[in-house]
Design a protein around this motif. Sequence first.
Motif, PDB file in Angstrom:
ATOM      1  N   VAL A 135       1.225  -1.257   0.218  1.00 31.33           N
ATOM      2  CA  VAL A 135      -0.619   0.228  -0.107  1.00 31.33           C
ATOM      3  C   VAL A 135       0.615   1.156  -0.551  1.00 31.33           C
ATOM      4  O   VAL A 135       2.040   1.069   0.408  1.00 31.33           O
ATOM      5  CB  VAL A 135      -0.773   0.275   1.430  1.00 31.33           C
ATOM      6  CG1 VAL A 135      -1.916  -0.456   0.693  1.00 31.33           C
ATOM      7  CG2 VAL A 135       0.111  -0.330   2.254  1.00 31.33           C
ATOM      8  N   ASP A 136       0.211   2.274  -0.751  1.00 32.04           N
ATOM      9  CA  ASP A 136       1.122   3.390   0.042  1.00 32.04           C
ATOM     10  C   ASP A 136      -0.344   4.049   0.643  1.00 32.04           C
ATOM     11  O   ASP A 136      -0.852   4.316   1.090  1.00 32.04           O
ATOM     12  CB  ASP A 136       0.162   4.556  -1.617  1.00 32.04           C
ATOM     13  CG  ASP A 136       1.523   4.796  -2.948  1.00 32.04           C
ATOM     14  OD1 ASP A 136       2.457   3.355  -2.382  1.00 32.04           O
ATOM     15  OD2 ASP A 136       1.283   4.571  -3.441  1.00 32.04           O
ATOM     16  N   ASN A 174      -0.980   7.385   3.723  1.00 39.45           N
ATOM     17  CA  ASN A 174      -0.862   9.213   3.434  1.00 39.45           C
ATOM     18  C   ASN A 174      -1.618   9.220   4.937  1.00 39.45           C
ATOM     19  O   ASN A 174      -2.649   8.615   4.983  1.00 39.45           O
ATOM     20  CB  ASN A 174      -1.344   9.920   2.259  1.00 39.45           C
ATOM     21  CG  ASN A 174      -1.337   9.742   1.212  1.00 39.45           C
ATOM     22  OD1 ASN A 174      -1.330   8.088   0.062  1.00 39.45           O
ATOM     23  ND2 ASN A 174      -0.069   9.980   0.555  1.00 39.45           N
ATOM     24  N   LYS A 180      -1.897  -1.335  -3.473  1.00 44.08           N
ATOM     25  CA  LYS A 180      -1.213  -1.067  -4.807  1.00 44.08           C
ATOM     26  C   LYS A 180      -0.886  -2.910  -5.307  1.00 44.08           C
ATOM     27  O   LYS A 180      -1.042  -2.630  -6.735  1.00 44.08           O
ATOM     28  CB  LYS A 180       0.167  -0.655  -5.396  1.00 44.08           C
ATOM     29  CG  LYS A 180       0.938   0.481  -4.663  1.00 44.08           C
ATOM     30  CD  LYS A 180      -0.605   1.631  -5.706  1.00 44.08           C
ATOM     31  CE  LYS A 180      -0.468   2.569  -5.750  1.00 44.08           C
ATOM     32  NZ  LYS A 180      -1.332   3.676  -6.927  1.00 44.08           N
ATOM     33  N   GLN A 193      -4.635   6.679   5.897  1.00 37.37           N
ATOM     34  CA  GLN A 193      -5.262   6.813   4.239  1.00 37.37           C
ATOM     35  C   GLN A 193      -4.285   5.373   3.956  1.00 37.37           C
ATOM     36  O   GLN A 193      -3.379   5.486   3.016  1.00 37.37           O
ATOM     37  CB  GLN A 193      -5.904   7.895   2.995  1.00 37.37           C
ATOM     38  CG  GLN A 193      -6.508   7.485   2.114  1.00 37.37           C
ATOM     39  CD  GLN A 193      -6.823   8.051   1.112  1.00 37.37           C
ATOM     40  OE1 GLN A 193      -7.954   8.635   0.587  1.00 37.37           O
ATOM     41  NE2 GLN A 193      -5.738   8.447   0.000  1.00 37.37           N
ATOM     42  N   LYS A 208      -6.971  -3.774  -6.257  1.00 36.84           N
ATOM     43  CA  LYS A 208      -5.595  -2.710  -6.444  1.00 36.84           C
ATOM     44  C   LYS A 208      -6.478  -1.250  -6.905  1.00 36.84           C
ATOM     45  O   LYS A 208      -7.983  -1.650  -7.344  1.00 36.84           O
ATOM     46  CB  LYS A 208      -5.230  -3.373  -7.841  1.00 36.84           C
ATOM     47  CG  LYS A 208      -4.332  -3.740  -7.316  1.00 36.84           C
ATOM     48  CD  LYS A 208      -3.510  -4.238  -8.998  1.00 36.84           C
ATOM     49  CE  LYS A 208      -2.332  -5.330  -8.357  1.00 36.84           C
ATOM     50  NZ  LYS A 208      -1.473  -5.359 -10.236  1.00 36.84           N
ATOM     51  N   GLU A 209      -6.148  -0.237  -5.761  1.00 37.95           N
ATOM     52  CA  GLU A 209      -6.236   0.780  -6.158  1.00 37.95           C
ATOM     53  C   GLU A 209      -7.931   1.247  -4.741  1.00 37.95           C
ATOM     54  O   GLU A 209      -8.216   2.330  -4.741  1.00 37.95           O
ATOM     55  CB  GLU A 209      -6.921   1.632  -7.555  1.00 37.95           C
ATOM     56  CG  GLU A 209      -5.723   1.166  -8.320  1.00 37.95           C
ATOM     57  CD  GLU A 209      -4.938   2.101  -8.241  1.00 37.95           C
ATOM     58  OE1 GLU A 209      -4.187   3.046  -7.454  1.00 37.95           O
ATOM     59  OE2 GLU A 209      -2.967   1.149  -7.962  1.00 37.95           O
ATOM     60  N   ASP A 210      -7.797   0.321  -4.323  1.00 36.22           N
ATOM     61  CA  ASP A 210      -9.152   0.040  -3.303  1.00 36.22           C
ATOM     62  C   ASP A 210      -8.354   1.494  -2.423  1.00 36.22           C
ATOM     63  O   ASP A 210      -7.153   1.709  -1.991  1.00 36.22           O
ATOM     64  CB  ASP A 210      -9.225  -0.880  -2.553  1.00 36.22           C
ATOM     65  CG  ASP A 210     -10.210  -1.421  -3.316  1.00 36.22           C
ATOM     66  OD1 ASP A 210     -10.512  -0.883  -4.786  1.00 36.22           O
ATOM     67  OD2 ASP A 210     -10.930  -2.274  -2.913  1.00 36.22           O
ATOM     68  N   LYS A 211      -9.053   1.954  -1.742  1.00 33.28           N
ATOM     69  CA  LYS A 211      -8.739   2.712  -0.371  1.00 33.28           C
ATOM     70  C   LYS A 211      -9.240   2.314   1.151  1.00 33.28           C
ATOM     71  O   LYS A 211     -10.612   2.527   0.981  1.00 33.28           O
ATOM     72  CB  LYS A 211      -8.823   4.399  -0.777  1.00 33.28           C
ATOM     73  CG  LYS A 211      -8.092   4.441  -1.945  1.00 33.28           C
ATOM     74  CD  LYS A 211      -8.269   6.801  -2.441  1.00 33.28           C
ATOM     75  CE  LYS A 211      -8.107   7.269  -4.117  1.00 33.28           C
ATOM     76  NZ  LYS A 211      -6.065   6.539  -3.604  1.00 33.28           N
ATOM     77  N   SER A 213       5.231   4.273   1.152  1.00 35.68           N
ATOM     78  CA  SER A 213       5.225   2.773   0.512  1.00 35.68           C
ATOM     79  C   SER A 213       5.726   1.576   1.576  1.00 35.68           C
ATOM     80  O   SER A 213       6.443   1.579   1.689  1.00 35.68           O
ATOM     81  CB  SER A 213       5.763   3.233  -0.993  1.00 35.68           C
ATOM     82  OG  SER A 213       4.636   4.276  -1.889  1.00 35.68           O
ATOM     83  N   THR A 249      -3.725   3.083   0.444  1.00 39.26           N
ATOM     84  CA  THR A 249      -4.058   2.959  -0.815  1.00 39.26           C
ATOM     85  C   THR A 249      -3.532   1.909  -1.487  1.00 39.26           C
ATOM     86  O   THR A 249      -2.135   1.553  -1.691  1.00 39.26           O
ATOM     87  CB  THR A 249      -3.980   3.640  -2.032  1.00 39.26           C
ATOM     88  OG1 THR A 249      -4.270   4.955  -1.424  1.00 39.26           O
ATOM     89  CG2 THR A 249      -4.397   3.846  -3.225  1.00 39.26           C
TER      90      THR A 249
END
Length: 444
Positions: free
Chosen positions: A168-169, A171, A250, A246, A209-212, A187, A248
């Motif tokens: 994940v990323d 933030n 990847k 948050q 993928k790309e779910d937050k 990351s 995200t």
Amino acid sequence: MNITKHDIDTLNAEITISVTPTDYETRVSEGIKKVQRQANMPGFRPGKVPTGLIKKQYGTQILVDEINKLLNDTIYKYIEENKLEILGNPLPKDQTSVDFNKQTEFEFVYQLGLAPEFNVNLDNKNTFTYKTVKVDDALIEKYLKDIRRNYGKPTSPEVSGEKDVVFVDINELEGAGEIKAGGIFKSTSVSYERTKNEAAKAKLLGLKKEDKVVININDLYETAVDKSVSLGIDKELAETVSCNLQLTVKNISRMEDAELNQELFDKVYGEGKITNEEEFKNKIREELSLMFQADSEKFLRTEVENKLVEKTNLQLPDSFLKRWLAVANEKPITEEEIEKDYPNYSKSMQWRLIENKIIKDNSIQVTPDEAKEEAKNFIKSEYARYGQVPTEEDLEKISKDLLSKEKEAQRIFENLYSKKVLGLIKEKCTLDTKEVSYDEFFKN
């Protein structure tokens, strides 16, 4: 030189050594000559400094050194000749009254801690519990599951599950739920199995993928250290920070268990050595039995030590040994630390005395060939940890090198003596064998 021994009690004694000039003059003269040959002083050629000047500058120190050497040689020779079994080392009594500048005759007193006299009877009246692990089908299946996981293949599933690692990323969010400018960003990866908080774990399931997903930092990480390491932030900040993060998605990684087939058999035991599932499980059963046999021996050794120490109930010169520990310790140690550690030290000392008594009474010996074979077995086990097999040439060379090192050789010989003592106990005493489950065996 006159040496006298005074027994304070059965565990403590003092040795008094009277030293006269005839005992040390020759030693001191030789010491002065040695310093004279090496001396380099302004105004004199190297090695030609007058004897009187050497005596004036170095005489007292040479006298002290030579008398100390004489005392050391004398006391250990006396101990050996009189077959005194001592614990620790002789301790000099207070010698502040000695004046090496004015005296020519000296008297030194050393305190000794003596080993107690005792007997160890090894017969069938001594009963020791010998626990073994029951290698049943359930245990084999558990071990088989671990093997399949260890030899598994990584995959990238579309949806995250309980055994997955999610990359994940991360933030940091502000109060309004917006990404904080200049806030925490990293990351990294998170794992369902390693996450402790149940609410956070639930949010890591079913992700694509790309779910937050938003998780509080204190739910995602259990300690400040976890925060600091995983997010790359200062420890001081990690101690106080409390915010929402948050995540995200990847990528998602999953380790799929290896199939129970010939490919796995070959990877684990070598090509063609195992050809079917039954042989594979039988090989696992054999390995587990050997592995747990070593654990059974360790358990028995602990059982033997505890029971024989308790039964023999040796009395030690405790006060002497505590003083000796304070002197012998490489680092400064307080009385409180000695008192705290002494029970364990005392028990260890008692067992060494008992073990040595068994060795002596039963004429147990370890030959150089046995030590060499033990060294080779140790080397083989070390190679096996990395899936390698040493050549006979390697075994010869490395074992010879090991046995040439005093500490390594001592460890190998002591290990062999311990094995032989345990073997003798198994032979002469009664073993109450109990087969128990894996969980019961290792519950303590």
